[in-house]
Write a protein that holds these residues in place. Structure first.
Motif, mmCIF file in Angstrom:
data_model
loop_
_atom_site.group_PDB
_atom_site.id
_atom_site.type_symbol
_atom_site.label_atom_id
_atom_site.label_comp_id
_atom_site.label_asym_id
_atom_site.label_seq_id
_atom_site.Cartn_x
_atom_site.Cartn_y
_atom_site.Cartn_z
ATOM 1 N N ALA A 94 40.366 108.520 -13.895
ATOM 2 C CA ALA A 94 40.043 109.827 -14.475
ATOM 3 C C ALA A 94 40.287 110.947 -13.473
ATOM 4 O O ALA A 94 40.807 112.019 -13.831
ATOM 5 C CB ALA A 94 38.592 109.837 -14.954
ATOM 6 N N ARG A 95 39.944 110.726 -12.202
ATOM 7 C CA ARG A 95 40.130 111.755 -11.187
ATOM 8 C C ARG A 95 41.614 111.969 -10.896
ATOM 9 O O ARG A 95 42.055 113.090 -10.647
ATOM 10 C CB ARG A 95 39.376 111.383 -9.914
ATOM 11 C CG ARG A 95 37.858 111.426 -10.089
ATOM 12 C CD ARG A 95 37.141 110.757 -8.938
ATOM 13 N NE ARG A 95 37.372 111.459 -7.685
ATOM 14 C CZ ARG A 95 37.050 110.933 -6.493
ATOM 15 N NH1 ARG A 95 36.520 109.723 -6.422
ATOM 16 N NH2 ARG A 95 37.266 111.619 -5.399
ATOM 17 N N VAL A 96 42.383 110.880 -10.933
ATOM 18 C CA VAL A 96 43.834 111.010 -10.746
ATOM 19 C C VAL A 96 44.436 111.804 -11.888
ATOM 20 O O VAL A 96 45.227 112.731 -11.688
ATOM 21 C CB VAL A 96 44.478 109.610 -10.640
ATOM 22 C CG1 VAL A 96 45.994 109.708 -10.779
ATOM 23 C CG2 VAL A 96 44.101 108.955 -9.312
ATOM 24 N N ARG A 97 44.045 111.464 -13.097
ATOM 25 C CA ARG A 97 44.603 112.135 -14.273
ATOM 26 C C ARG A 97 44.256 113.621 -14.280
ATOM 27 O O ARG A 97 45.059 114.463 -14.727
ATOM 28 C CB ARG A 97 44.090 111.467 -15.546
ATOM 29 C CG ARG A 97 44.732 112.014 -16.814
ATOM 30 C CD ARG A 97 44.343 111.210 -18.017
ATOM 31 N NE ARG A 97 44.953 111.736 -19.230
ATOM 32 C CZ ARG A 97 44.775 111.228 -20.435
ATOM 33 N NH1 ARG A 97 44.007 110.162 -20.616
ATOM 34 N NH2 ARG A 97 45.358 111.778 -21.488
ATOM 35 N N ALA A 98 43.065 113.947 -13.777
ATOM 36 C CA ALA A 98 42.655 115.347 -13.736
ATOM 37 C C ALA A 98 43.302 116.115 -12.585
ATOM 38 O O ALA A 98 43.080 117.329 -12.447
ATOM 39 C CB ALA A 98 41.130 115.428 -13.616
ATOM 40 N N GLY A 99 44.080 115.418 -11.761
ATOM 41 C CA GLY A 99 44.744 116.077 -10.648
ATOM 42 C C GLY A 99 43.872 116.275 -9.433
ATOM 43 O O GLY A 99 44.215 117.045 -8.532
ATOM 44 N N HIS A 100 42.742 115.559 -9.354
ATOM 45 C CA HIS A 100 41.814 115.724 -8.249
ATOM 46 C C HIS A 100 42.108 114.793 -7.081
ATOM 47 O O HIS A 100 41.490 114.925 -6.013
ATOM 48 C CB HIS A 100 40.376 115.507 -8.725
ATOM 49 C CG HIS A 100 39.933 116.508 -9.736
ATOM 50 N ND1 HIS A 100 38.935 116.262 -10.666
ATOM 51 C CD2 HIS A 100 40.369 117.771 -9.989
ATOM 52 C CE1 HIS A 100 38.780 117.321 -11.436
ATOM 53 N NE2 HIS A 100 39.633 118.250 -11.042
ATOM 54 N N LEU A 101 42.998 113.829 -7.292
ATOM 55 C CA LEU A 101 43.327 112.874 -6.239
ATOM 56 C C LEU A 101 44.833 112.712 -6.137
ATOM 57 O O LEU A 101 45.516 112.588 -7.160
ATOM 58 C CB LEU A 101 42.719 111.490 -6.540
ATOM 59 C CG LEU A 101 41.280 111.191 -6.158
ATOM 60 C CD1 LEU A 101 40.944 109.754 -6.544
ATOM 61 C CD2 LEU A 101 41.032 111.408 -4.680
ATOM 62 N N ALA A 102 45.344 112.687 -4.906
ATOM 63 C CA ALA A 102 46.729 112.280 -4.703
ATOM 64 C C ALA A 102 46.836 110.781 -4.995
ATOM 65 O O ALA A 102 45.824 110.063 -5.013
ATOM 66 C CB ALA A 102 47.151 112.579 -3.275
ATOM 67 N N THR A 103 48.026 110.302 -5.229
ATOM 68 C CA THR A 103 48.187 108.926 -5.688
ATOM 69 C C THR A 103 48.853 108.023 -4.655
ATOM 70 O O THR A 103 49.381 106.968 -4.999
ATOM 71 C CB THR A 103 48.984 108.885 -7.002
ATOM 72 O OG1 THR A 103 50.259 109.489 -6.787
ATOM 73 C CG2 THR A 103 48.246 109.610 -8.096
ATOM 74 N N ASP A 104 48.815 108.405 -3.377
ATOM 75 C CA ASP A 104 49.293 107.487 -2.346
ATOM 76 C C ASP A 104 48.204 106.475 -2.017
ATOM 77 O O ASP A 104 47.008 106.691 -2.286
ATOM 78 C CB ASP A 104 49.689 108.260 -1.087
ATOM 79 C CG ASP A 104 48.505 108.983 -0.469
ATOM 80 O OD1 ASP A 104 47.932 108.466 0.505
ATOM 81 O OD2 ASP A 104 48.131 110.061 -1.001
ATOM 82 N N ALA A 105 48.588 105.362 -1.440
ATOM 83 C CA ALA A 105 47.674 104.238 -1.232
ATOM 84 C C ALA A 105 46.503 104.609 -0.335
ATOM 85 O O ALA A 105 45.348 104.251 -0.628
ATOM 86 C CB ALA A 105 48.434 103.054 -0.637
ATOM 87 N N ASN A 106 46.751 105.324 0.767
ATOM 88 C CA ASN A 106 45.671 105.628 1.703
ATOM 89 C C ASN A 106 44.628 106.539 1.063
ATOM 90 O O ASN A 106 43.417 106.330 1.228
ATOM 91 C CB ASN A 106 46.232 106.278 2.964
ATOM 92 C CG ASN A 106 45.215 106.352 4.075
ATOM 93 O OD1 ASN A 106 44.700 105.332 4.529
ATOM 94 N ND2 ASN A 106 44.893 107.561 4.528
ATOM 95 N N THR A 107 45.075 107.539 0.321
ATOM 96 C CA THR A 107 44.131 108.429 -0.362
ATOM 97 C C THR A 107 43.283 107.656 -1.361
ATOM 98 O O THR A 107 42.057 107.849 -1.440
ATOM 99 C CB THR A 107 44.882 109.558 -1.081
ATOM 100 O OG1 THR A 107 45.561 110.357 -0.117
ATOM 101 C CG2 THR A 107 43.935 110.437 -1.888
ATOM 102 N N LEU A 108 43.904 106.774 -2.122
ATOM 103 C CA LEU A 108 43.172 106.000 -3.124
ATOM 104 C C LEU A 108 42.182 105.042 -2.473
ATOM 105 O O LEU A 108 41.071 104.842 -2.979
ATOM 106 C CB LEU A 108 44.154 105.233 -4.007
ATOM 107 C CG LEU A 108 45.088 106.101 -4.858
ATOM 108 C CD1 LEU A 108 46.137 105.237 -5.527
ATOM 109 C CD2 LEU A 108 44.306 106.903 -5.893
ATOM 110 N N LEU A 109 42.556 104.457 -1.349
ATOM 111 C CA LEU A 109 41.655 103.546 -0.641
ATOM 112 C C LEU A 109 40.424 104.284 -0.138
ATOM 113 O O LEU A 109 39.280 103.850 -0.364
ATOM 114 C CB LEU A 109 42.412 102.899 0.524
ATOM 115 C CG LEU A 109 41.615 101.975 1.441
ATOM 116 C CD1 LEU A 109 40.994 100.820 0.669
ATOM 117 C CD2 LEU A 109 42.514 101.443 2.559
ATOM 118 N N LEU A 110 40.637 105.404 0.532
ATOM 119 C CA LEU A 110 39.497 106.176 1.037
ATOM 120 C C LEU A 110 38.631 106.695 -0.107
ATOM 121 O O LEU A 110 37.392 106.682 -0.027
ATOM 122 C CB LEU A 110 40.001 107.335 1.889
ATOM 123 C CG LEU A 110 40.661 106.951 3.225
ATOM 124 C CD1 LEU A 110 41.342 108.155 3.844
ATOM 125 C CD2 LEU A 110 39.637 106.368 4.186
#
Length: 437
Positions: free
Chosen positions: A406-422
């Motif tokens: 949901a946060r990715v879809r809303a544009g609140h998170l970048a979608t690279d692996a390190n960002t998603l892990l943190l």
């Protein structure tokens, strides 16, 4: 004299600002970085604690001494821009537990060396836990013996206090004053490492037991000439009725802990410290802080989130780069776990297949003990390098990291692996931050 930032935590609920604090019990560098990122925008200090089994003068299961741990934390703070003055280092279950197979005096001498190393390295929140028996003693000791040994360790810590930070790191502000440590007493929790049995119900600490623990420790400190040191005891570990096992979580029930919560009024200057709050609901965490359990310990819940996200990324890597790696992260971890059965075998019962599932998915997350293995570390590095800074397609995020979708879809998170892990770890810590503000 510099005042410790937690010295007045018992009054926080009555004043504007935070009413409690999360205690991050992890040595994993990715977890520590994520927690710094999560706490940085808040008014909270960041309390990071190491356990006696994790970090000690012999290296513990992480291979780190207290000074090594401190250097790791400050090094990560330097990279993330987290202010050093907002960091509080703590030691958990400091006592003879790692050496309880030794005769009592030998084990206590090792414990004295350990707590002195913690104090010397600038750890200023120290949990004194001498409740476990050593060779030839009962499994659990009585209150008077426990308190006498706790006072002995407090004396060792006080004798080792530095007048200023060692300044080992270039930006560690050498010469900055170190506040006198604050102490936590009590041990109404399973042994370090987590519960070893299936859980159904728990016995909540009685108000009388809480008061007795404090009174006996006060007397033991006085007998050792440490009355002024006891005035820096800010908290008591109690069992408020929260715990987790391999498969399930026992949630906090405020009505069941009402008498214990009310008893804190007769313990001026002290809060309750709640261990094993991992996986509690946001509502339960908020209720715990409201009821006086102002220090919320969380550890396996954060490394569980780390493992969950890494396994998701592991599957994403197979979708995006099938067959490129000779072995997956999960398969590597299975090899490492099988090579180190002492970390999990006595905790995980059942058939070989049931044990296999627990090795990877138990809520007690004993997989955290093998992350320092060079093979595990190399596999994580290889996974993150393979995925790099490339954007991961949203459908794969939905499939394998659904909690972030949901946060990715809303544009609140970048979608690279390190960002998603943190972000996965930050999400696990977020309810603790919300509950204590």
């Amino acid at each position: 004299m510099t005042t410790h930032p937690l010295a007045d935590i018992a009054t926080w609920a009555e004043t504007p600002g935070p009413s409690g604090i999360p205690s991050v019990c992890s040595a994993h560098p990715i977890v520590l970085e994520a927690c710094m990122r999560a706490v940085l925008p808040t008014p909270l200090p960041l309390l990071i604690e190491a356990t006696c089994n994790q970090v000690n003068q012999d290296g513990g299961y992480t291979g780190m001494t207290p000074q090594d741990f401190r250097d790791r934390v400050f090094g990560i703070a330097n990279r993330t821009g987290f202010p050093h003055e907002r960091l509080i280092l703590g030691g958990d279950h400091l006592g003879p537990n790692p050496w309880k197979a030794l005769p009592p005096d030998a084990a206590m001498q090792k414990a004295e060396t350990m707590i002195a190393a913690y104090a010397r390295a600038g750890f200023t929140k120290l949990h004194l836990d001498c409740s476990m028996g050593c060779a030839g003693e009962p499994v659990a000791l009585g209150d008077h013996q426990t308190a006498a040994r706790a006072a002995r360790l407090a004396a060792a810590a006080e004798a080792a206090l530095p007048s200023a930070l060692p300044g080992v790191l270039p930006s560690a502000q050498p010469g900055a004053p170190v506040p006198p440590p604050v102490y936590i007493i009590g041990t109404e929790v399973p042994v370090p490492g987590g519960a070893m049995e299936a859980l159904d119900t728990l016995e909540i600490t009685s108000p009388a037991a809480a008061r007795t623990t404090v009174d006996i420790h006060r007397a033991a400190f006085a007998q050792a000439g440490l009355t002024a040191v006891f005035n820096r005891v800010i908290g008591l570990v109690v069992q408020p009725g929260v715990e987790f096992g391999n498969h399930n979580v026992i949630d906090y029930t405020p009505t069941a802990a009402r008498a214990l919560s009310a008893a804190r009024a007769k313990l001026p200057g002290m809060v309750f410290e709640a261990h094993s709050t991992d996986y509690q609901t946001p509502a339960a965490l908020t209720a715990l802080v409201r009821d006086g359990f102002a220090i919320l310990k969380v550890g396996p819940g954060l490394t569980f989130a780390l493992r969950e996200a890494l396994y998701g990324l592991d599957l994403i890597a197979e979708e995006l780069h099938p067959g490129v790696r000779p072995i997956s992260l999960r398969a590597t971890l299975e090899q490492v776990l099988l090579d180190h059965p002492a970390h999990w075998q006595s905790y995980y019962e059942g058939t070989p297949e049931e044990q296999r599932l627990l090795r990877h998915f138990s809520l007690s997350d004993r997989i955290r003990y093998v992350w320092p293995d060079p093979r595990a570390d190399a596999a994580v590095t290889a996974l993150l390098e393979m995925l790099g800074a490339d954007a991961i397609p949203e459908p794969l995020i939905s499939q394998y990291l659904g909690q972030l979708s949901a946060r990715v879809r809303a544009g609140h998170l970048a979608t690279d692996a390190n960002t998603l892990l943190l972000a996965s770890i930050e999400t696990a810590l977020a309810p603790y931050i919300a509950a204590t503000q």
